[in-house]
Scaffold this active site. Sequence first.
Site, short mmCIF file in Angstrom:
data_model
loop_
_atom_site.label_atom_id
_atom_site.label_comp_id
_atom_site.label_asym_id
_atom_site.label_seq_id
_atom_site.Cartn_x
_atom_site.Cartn_y
_atom_site.Cartn_z
N LYS A 74 0.89 -1.16 0.00
CA LYS A 74 0.00 0.00 0.00
C LYS A 74 0.93 1.21 0.00
CE LYS A 74 -4.09 1.97 0.51
NZ LYS A 74 -5.22 1.88 -0.43
N ASP A 128 -5.59 -3.25 -1.65
CA ASP A 128 -7.05 -3.19 -1.81
C ASP A 128 -7.45 -3.65 -3.21
OD1 ASP A 128 -5.74 -0.90 -2.69
OD2 ASP A 128 -7.27 0.52 -1.98
#
Length: 326
Positions: A172, A205
């Site tokens: 991320k 994600d």
Amino acid sequence: MSHRVGVIGGDGIGPEVVAEALKVVRAAGVELDTVDYDLGGARFLRDGTVLPEEVLNEWRSYDALLVGAVGSPGVPPGVIERGLLLKMRFDLDLYINQRPFLLPSAGIDMIVIRENTEGSYAGEGGVLRKGTPHEVATQGSVNTRMGVERCVRYAFELAESRDRKHLTLVHKTNVLTFAGDLWERTFTEVAVEFPSVSTAYNHVDAACIYLVQSPDQYDVIVTDNLFGDILTDLGGAVSGGIGFAASGNLNPARTGPSMFEPVHGSAPDIAGQGVANPVAAILSAALMLDHLGEGDAAARVRKACADTSTLTGSTTAVGDLVAARV
Ligand code: IPM
Ligand code: MN
């Protein structure tokens, strides 16, 4: 040659599935010299023991450890997780958590390499003014160049050995800019040593969407400890269920034993009924056989488990079926 293996059946369905895994390994013609350890939530509730230092030191000379599942209702969170499982991973330097997923009908043939000794699991942080309106809790993520690099290099070596030779870094980096930058730079630098491996990067994600919508795009994934924990539950769910998900907690430097366990937990709700799926434990034992240099037996075990639609029935019936096929 017989391999010395410490066996921790553990809690709930753990002892039931481990018994089938050992049955299959022996049916495959591999000799094991096993030593049983009564550890886990039930033992803790009985006498407060989690993982004595002497036991850990005894294991250092073993060839491998096989774990069923640990955890019991009534044990406070963290006691068994940190005191037993994470202590094994950290103190035995099991820095790779290797989790393969295979579901040919969905085009899934991937391996997640999860960093297993650092990140948010390291235990950095603490609490201030507990129980007051001014309580502060911090829980940092520890990422060392050494820890990230050895994990990334392992993943590149694995990808290089596979047909597709593709490696995806999952992180991320757009938000976790400090840790993400270390992972990304390390990944890019190590990639130079592996010109035959093609690479990709996904934010975690987005990777959750791709794992559901087009899991066939993945070959090897490398990621940090917490992302790897979450992604591998999802990986199990999209590739036949967590009852088939195996893992190897590896010390590739071989400074001690590696540890093998199904990804699933102790499932106290179905314990003792003989209905738990032993395939995740059996496939974890196959990973153990690979690590012990018994690649031929490992391949036979995996082949015997390949047609998952035929692996139905009670825990022992499935174990017997696989044992008969190896
Ligand atoms: C796993 C488990 C463990 C983890 C727990 C039980 C500590 O969920 O092996 O994935 O979070 O690593
Ligand atoms: Mn998990």
